[in-house]
Design a protein around this motif. Sequence first.
Motif, PDB file in Angstrom:
ATOM      1  N   THR A   1      35.559  14.208  59.311  1.00 55.62           N
ATOM      2  CA  THR A   1      35.263  15.041  58.141  1.00 55.62           C
ATOM      3  C   THR A   1      33.776  14.991  57.863  1.00 55.62           C
ATOM      4  OG1 THR A   1      35.844  15.469  55.816  1.00 55.62           O
ATOM      5  CG2 THR A   1      35.580  13.177  56.453  1.00 55.62           C
TER       6      THR A   1
ATOM      7  N   VAL B   1      45.207  15.995  53.935  1.00 55.42           N
ATOM      8  CA  VAL B   1      44.526  17.231  53.510  1.00 55.42           C
ATOM      9  C   VAL B   1      44.408  17.282  51.985  1.00 55.42           C
ATOM     10  CG1 VAL B   1      44.671  19.745  53.450  1.00 55.42           C
ATOM     11  CG2 VAL B   1      45.244  18.520  55.558  1.00 55.42           C
TER      12      VAL B   1
ATOM     13  N   ALA C   1      40.978  16.924  49.717  1.00 55.52           N
ATOM     14  CA  ALA C   1      40.611  17.990  48.774  1.00 55.52           C
ATOM     15  C   ALA C   1      40.275  17.402  47.411  1.00 55.52           C
ATOM     16  CB  ALA C   1      41.744  19.001  48.655  1.00 55.52           C
TER      17      ALA C   1
ATOM     18  N   THR D   1      37.047  18.282  53.344  1.00 59.86           N
ATOM     19  CA  THR D   1      38.122  18.850  54.152  1.00 59.86           C
ATOM     20  C   THR D   1      38.109  18.189  55.530  1.00 59.86           C
ATOM     21  OG1 THR D   1      36.683  20.624  54.931  1.00 59.86           O
ATOM     22  CG2 THR D   1      38.073  21.091  53.009  1.00 59.86           C
TER      23      THR D   1
END
Length: 326
Positions: A122, A282, A286, A291
């Motif tokens: 990420t 996920v 968030a 993300t």
Amino acid sequence: MTLFKSLVGATALAATLIAASASAEGYPERNITMVVPFAAGGPTDTVARLVAESMSKDLGQQVLVENVGGAGGTLGAGRVASSEPDGYTILLHHIGMATSATLYRKLAYDTLNAFDYVGLVTEVPMTIVARKDFEPTDLKGMVEYVKANKDKVTVANAGIGAASHLCGMLFMSQIETPLVTVPYKGTGPAMTDLLGGQVDIMCDQTTNTTKQIQGGTIKAYAVTSPARLDVLPDVPTATEGGLADFQVGIWHGVYTPKGTPADAIAKLNASLKKALKDENVVARFAELGTTPSADADVTPEALKAKLESEIGRWKPVIEAAGQYAD
């Protein structure tokens, strides 16, 4: 006799190859240690534990997070570099993997050649934040204020090589003003003193600041992403606030010691890709303002290219700041 020895040697080699093949096919057969080169509870640790939990379910063996902090992440990275390359010791590290190549005059490992690559995880945006009663009301005013009070404004960071240290250096470089830096032994104590008003400003990952910003316990001036974040819609980008091209994300990647069997790397890569599609991962990412990396970036090739590129990007910034570690 020579022919006999050759036959014995060939037989032994064949047996070794068969055993290695069988071992690779059964991988993993025991728990895997994921080394995080920073303290527990910090932003990189948060990312690692979410990923490790999901990978554990997929691999059928526990991926246990081990925090090996110190020396800006280089102790943990060195521990993995010197580990047995059998796929049972892996490293989850952030952008510091690239910057340490310049920050540290002496490393116990060769950054580009001591590791094999699994994939990117990420890229976490940064936030420019301050104690909640800091006087300026917006980023433009804050920059003007700190430039006028450069000898007394304090900038907290989690230690040399930490994401907050790197972002702080970039901020000072962008505004062409050196400020009083206050290094801590980890993100936790740095944030504690920011909350308590003992230090003025900090530049840190959304994984560490989002809840504090939402709770109103610190003041947010900007995010360093190209666009505003859904999780912090009222916080402008640094570009909107007047810092053109001030975009920095703290990317994370997974590595193994050099020489790890290709089959083990392939299984780790496949498991990492599944983890980054896990609904829980996920959703939690968030909430933290980030993300998961896209499949195209969750590859050994993409991580290696990113590392090489970032070493080149940060070298002049670090050299200009002159902030090195022994």
